[in-house]
Design a protein around this motif. Structure first.
Motif, PDB file in Angstrom:
ATOM      1  N   ALA A 172      10.436  -4.195  12.613  1.00 28.97           N
ATOM      2  CA  ALA A 172      10.588  -4.355  10.694  1.00 28.97           C
ATOM      3  C   ALA A 172       9.131  -4.520  10.232  1.00 28.97           C
ATOM      4  O   ALA A 172       9.073  -4.637   9.028  1.00 28.97           O
ATOM      5  N   LEU A 173       8.154  -4.610  11.367  1.00 24.93           N
ATOM      6  CA  LEU A 173       6.777  -4.710  10.627  1.00 24.93           C
ATOM      7  C   LEU A 173       6.251  -3.313  10.648  1.00 24.93           C
ATOM      8  O   LEU A 173       6.508  -2.550  11.155  1.00 24.93           O
ATOM      9  N   PRO A 174       5.104  -3.373   9.543  1.00 22.59           N
ATOM     10  CA  PRO A 174       4.576  -1.666   9.275  1.00 22.59           C
ATOM     11  C   PRO A 174       3.858  -1.254  10.460  1.00 22.59           C
ATOM     12  O   PRO A 174       3.096  -1.945  11.189  1.00 22.59           O
ATOM     13  N   ASP A 175       3.935   0.240  10.664  1.00 20.89           N
ATOM     14  CA  ASP A 175       3.328   0.842  11.599  1.00 20.89           C
ATOM     15  C   ASP A 175       1.985   1.523  10.926  1.00 20.89           C
ATOM     16  O   ASP A 175       2.128   2.234   9.956  1.00 20.89           O
ATOM     17  N   PRO A 176       0.833   1.009  11.292  1.00 22.53           N
ATOM     18  CA  PRO A 176      -0.448   1.339  10.622  1.00 22.53           C
ATOM     19  C   PRO A 176      -0.558   2.967  10.533  1.00 22.53           C
ATOM     20  O   PRO A 176      -1.072   3.467   9.716  1.00 22.53           O
ATOM     21  N   TYR A 236       4.831  -4.566  -0.572  1.00 23.63           N
ATOM     22  CA  TYR A 236       4.394  -3.172  -0.929  1.00 23.63           C
ATOM     23  C   TYR A 236       3.733  -2.050  -0.001  1.00 23.63           C
ATOM     24  O   TYR A 236       3.609  -1.074  -0.286  1.00 23.63           O
ATOM     25  N   ILE A 237       3.187  -2.804   1.287  1.00 23.45           N
ATOM     26  CA  ILE A 237       2.544  -2.024   2.048  1.00 23.45           C
ATOM     27  C   ILE A 237       3.167  -0.876   2.596  1.00 23.45           C
ATOM     28  O   ILE A 237       2.586   0.369   3.062  1.00 23.45           O
ATOM     29  N   GLN A 238       4.669  -0.830   2.846  1.00 23.48           N
ATOM     30  CA  GLN A 238       5.300   0.243   3.271  1.00 23.48           C
ATOM     31  C   GLN A 238       5.222   1.546   2.650  1.00 23.48           C
ATOM     32  O   GLN A 238       5.346   2.493   3.171  1.00 23.48           O
ATOM     33  N   ARG A 239       4.777   1.616   1.240  1.00 22.47           N
ATOM     34  CA  ARG A 239       4.541   2.526   0.419  1.00 22.47           C
ATOM     35  C   ARG A 239       3.302   3.194   0.772  1.00 22.47           C
ATOM     36  O   ARG A 239       3.005   4.440   0.160  1.00 22.47           O
ATOM     37  N   GLY A 240       2.244   2.777   1.671  1.00 24.61           N
ATOM     38  CA  GLY A 240       1.036   3.418   2.101  1.00 24.61           C
ATOM     39  C   GLY A 240       0.066   2.686   1.402  1.00 24.61           C
ATOM     40  O   GLY A 240       0.145   2.212   0.075  1.00 24.61           O
ATOM     41  N   ILE A 241      -1.244   2.827   1.879  1.00 25.35           N
ATOM     42  CA  ILE A 241      -2.333   2.059   1.507  1.00 25.35           C
ATOM     43  C   ILE A 241      -2.807   2.689   0.027  1.00 25.35           C
ATOM     44  O   ILE A 241      -3.623   2.051  -0.649  1.00 25.35           O
ATOM     45  N   LYS A 242      -2.519   3.876  -0.063  1.00 28.77           N
ATOM     46  CA  LYS A 242      -3.241   4.755  -1.426  1.00 28.77           C
ATOM     47  C   LYS A 242      -2.190   4.762  -2.300  1.00 28.77           C
ATOM     48  O   LYS A 242      -2.451   5.671  -3.323  1.00 28.77           O
ATOM     49  N   SER A 243      -1.103   4.207  -2.235  1.00 25.48           N
ATOM     50  CA  SER A 243      -0.012   3.985  -3.251  1.00 25.48           C
ATOM     51  C   SER A 243      -0.491   3.288  -4.303  1.00 25.48           C
ATOM     52  O   SER A 243      -1.507   2.520  -4.312  1.00 25.48           O
ATOM     53  N   PRO A 244      -0.052   3.541  -5.685  1.00 25.21           N
ATOM     54  CA  PRO A 244      -0.445   2.770  -6.973  1.00 25.21           C
ATOM     55  C   PRO A 244      -0.534   1.209  -6.745  1.00 25.21           C
ATOM     56  O   PRO A 244      -1.454   0.592  -6.945  1.00 25.21           O
ATOM     57  N   MET A 265      -0.467  -0.562  -3.907  1.00 23.18           N
ATOM     58  CA  MET A 265      -1.337  -0.950  -2.860  1.00 23.18           C
ATOM     59  C   MET A 265      -3.046  -0.825  -3.247  1.00 23.18           C
ATOM     60  O   MET A 265      -3.707  -1.677  -2.695  1.00 23.18           O
ATOM     61  N   THR A 266      -2.830   0.182  -4.069  1.00 19.23           N
ATOM     62  CA  THR A 266      -4.361   0.628  -4.697  1.00 19.23           C
ATOM     63  C   THR A 266      -4.938  -0.922  -5.250  1.00 19.23           C
ATOM     64  O   THR A 266      -6.049  -1.360  -5.314  1.00 19.23           O
ATOM     65  N   LYS A 267      -3.804  -1.318  -6.249  1.00 16.16           N
ATOM     66  CA  LYS A 267      -4.280  -2.621  -7.104  1.00 16.16           C
ATOM     67  C   LYS A 267      -4.342  -3.741  -6.301  1.00 16.16           C
ATOM     68  O   LYS A 267      -5.195  -4.553  -6.484  1.00 16.16           O
ATOM     69  N   LEU A 268      -3.597  -3.952  -5.120  1.00 18.43           N
ATOM     70  CA  LEU A 268      -3.703  -5.007  -4.339  1.00 18.43           C
ATOM     71  C   LEU A 268      -4.842  -4.954  -3.493  1.00 18.43           C
ATOM     72  O   LEU A 268      -5.474  -6.095  -3.222  1.00 18.43           O
ATOM     73  N   CYS A 269      -5.394  -3.974  -3.047  1.00 18.20           N
ATOM     74  CA  CYS A 269      -6.677  -3.785  -2.299  1.00 18.20           C
ATOM     75  C   CYS A 269      -7.722  -4.162  -3.209  1.00 18.20           C
ATOM     76  O   CYS A 269      -8.680  -4.796  -2.847  1.00 18.20           O
ATOM     77  N   GLN A 270      -7.698  -3.740  -4.551  1.00 11.83           N
ATOM     78  CA  GLN A 270      -8.704  -4.137  -5.447  1.00 11.83           C
ATOM     79  C   GLN A 270      -8.727  -5.664  -5.720  1.00 11.83           C
ATOM     80  O   GLN A 270      -9.837  -6.305  -5.753  1.00 11.83           O
TER      81      GLN A 270
END
Length: 467
Positions: A284-288, A230-238, A240-245
């Motif tokens: 193919a890996l995420p660009d921070p 899910y990280i390609q959707r952005g660190i503040k996507s719903p 990723m927010t859940k996964l960060c928590q």
């Protein structure tokens, strides 16, 4: 020809591919004797019977990730002594697996799937220091193999599989229902049977079961897998927010620190891929830079941001964090705190006489690792990099002063000023710190801050190499 459907038909189909050959090698590595002496000898034999594998394993063993002391490792037996049996076994297993799937001309879907698996492994491994036990490499391998069924399915080249992967990528949460629709079998069930047949270990089996009361290590494997999805959707996507928590909860970290760790590891995945010689995965890996949309800080905040980032570096060094982490924090300090547009650490490969980009920061730098190599034997006398290597002192290039010919450094694409600084250990040049303003000029304060960070990295290398 009718497409396979259901567990048994897919298992039979996979058995007809070249996978059994891979299975035999993987099983051989996984089932090495518990006896310390025997298993070391057996692993050495497995590695040495393949010259290409031997070369790759030794290159990885000499990387800063596995060998922060920079002591030269020239033999497999020395690598086992220096890195430990488990580390080297898992490096061998990962290298064997990835090389198998990337042989020939791999399809984009296979590259993307391997990249996600690799990213998941790096994310999961980063969680281990915060958990009970020391299972870094076991967790890395378990996360790398977590979606073994997907890799095996894609390797069949069947159009039905490609259609399933496309549909799943559009809606990852519907993977179970889509797998039943397209394949007639749940991919998790297929993974569990492959893991059992290949004897890939209890941790991987536990992660695929995904029980509520799974061990912390199994939860780290699954969290890493979800983050990579899910990280390609952005660190503040719903999502990723859940996964960060969840990461913050598992690792007992403040939420902001968990987010920072995930972003650091997103970049680290490209560094580790480079270490494994897997440049093909980097695109193919995420660009921070695309994951964390930051607002420009007010000027009074920007003025103290460098000191804040410098304090983070000092805390990391005091806590005994690794050289790779300190390097990432150092580039972030210069990019965010000193407002330097683009940065890179170029490692010197003394064997091939090349500069190889490993760490980067700034817009448009993500693919430098894949695209940029500088041959040191082709430098012209008098050009900027040639003169820098001759003197090995911090240098500030200012185009308006009509200084030296940029030469090979034109490949970096900077039209403004640039900084260079040597990173050395015992007077041996290991890497070059590079910074530029892209199209903008740089100032004296930025040069001082750049030199300060270079000095910190030189100190960190000395500390890492200390017995």
């Amino acid at each position: 020809m009718t497409s396979p459907r259901g567990l048994q038909e897919w298992m039979d189909t996979l058995a007809e591919q070249e996978l059994p050959t891979l299975n035999a090698v993987v099983r051989e590595i996984c089932e090495l004797s518990e006896d310390e002496k025997c298993r070391a000898e057996d692993l050495t034999k497995i590695i040495l019977r393949d010259a290409d594998l031997t070369s790759k394993v030794l290159k990885i063993a000499n990387s800063v990730h596995y060998n922060p002391s920079f002591a030269s490792i020239k033999t497999v037996s020395r690598a086992i002594v220096h890195l430990g049996f488990d580390n080297l076994r898992n490096i061998t297993l990962a290298t064997t697996l990835i090389d198998f799937f990337l042989q020939g001309k791999p399809k984009l879907q296979l590259i993307q799937s391997l990249a996600r698996s690799f990213h998941a492994a790096v994310q999961a491994k980063a969680m281990v220091p915060f958990l009970d036990g020391d299972k870094k490499e076991q967790v890395f391998i378990a996360a790398l193999l977590r979606n073994i069924s997907e890799l095996a399915l894609i390797s069949t080249g069947l159009p039905l599989v490609a259609d399933f992967i496309d549909a799943r990528d559009q809606d990852p949460q519907a993977e179970h229902s889509l797998a039943l629709e397209f394949l007639g079998v749940d991919t998790s069930l297929l993974s569990r049977h492959l893991i059992k047949d290949w004897a890939l270990g209890d941790l991987l089996s536990e992660a695929c079961e995904n029980h509520v009361h799974s061990s912390a290590a199994a939860r780290a494997v699954n969290l890493g897998n979800q983050i990579a999805t899910y990280i390609q959707r952005g660190i503040k996507s719903p999502e990723m927010t859940k996964l960060c928590q969840q990461t913050a909860s598992l690792c007992k970290l403040p939420l902001e620190q968990a987010q920072q760790q995930i972003l650091l590891m997103a970049d680290e995945a490209s560094v580790v891929a480079k270490t494994y010689g897997l440049d093909v995965l980097i695109s193919a890996l995420p660009d921070p830079e695309h994951l964390d949309a930051k607002e420009e800080p007010p000027q009074e905040v920007a003025d103290y941001l460098f000191q804040q980032r410098l304090n983070q570096i000092h805390k990391a060094m005091m806590a005994g964090d690794s050289l790779p982490k300190v390097t990432q924090l150092s580039l972030a300090a210069l990019h965010e705190g000193a407002a330097i547009a683009r940065l890179a650490i170029l490692f010197v490969d003394h064997k091939t006489k090349q500069l190889d980009v490993r760490y980067v920061a700034g817009k448009g730098t993500h693919l430098w690792r894949q695209q940029i190599k500088i041959n040191l034997e082709q430098l012209r006398k008098g050009e900027l990099l040639h003169e820098f290597l001759r003197h090995q002192e911090p240098y500030w290039y200012q185009p308006r002063l009509g200084q030296k010919d940029v030469g090979a450094l034109q490949i970096m694409g900077a039209t403004g000023g640039l900084f260079l600084a040597p990173l050395q250990l015992n007077k041996r040049l290991l890497a070059i710190a590079y910074a530029d303003g892209e199209r903008s000029t740089l100032n004296a304060r930025q040069f001082e801050e750049f030199q300060l960070i270079a000095n910190q990295l030189n100190l960190m290398m000395r500390l890492s190499a200390a017995p």
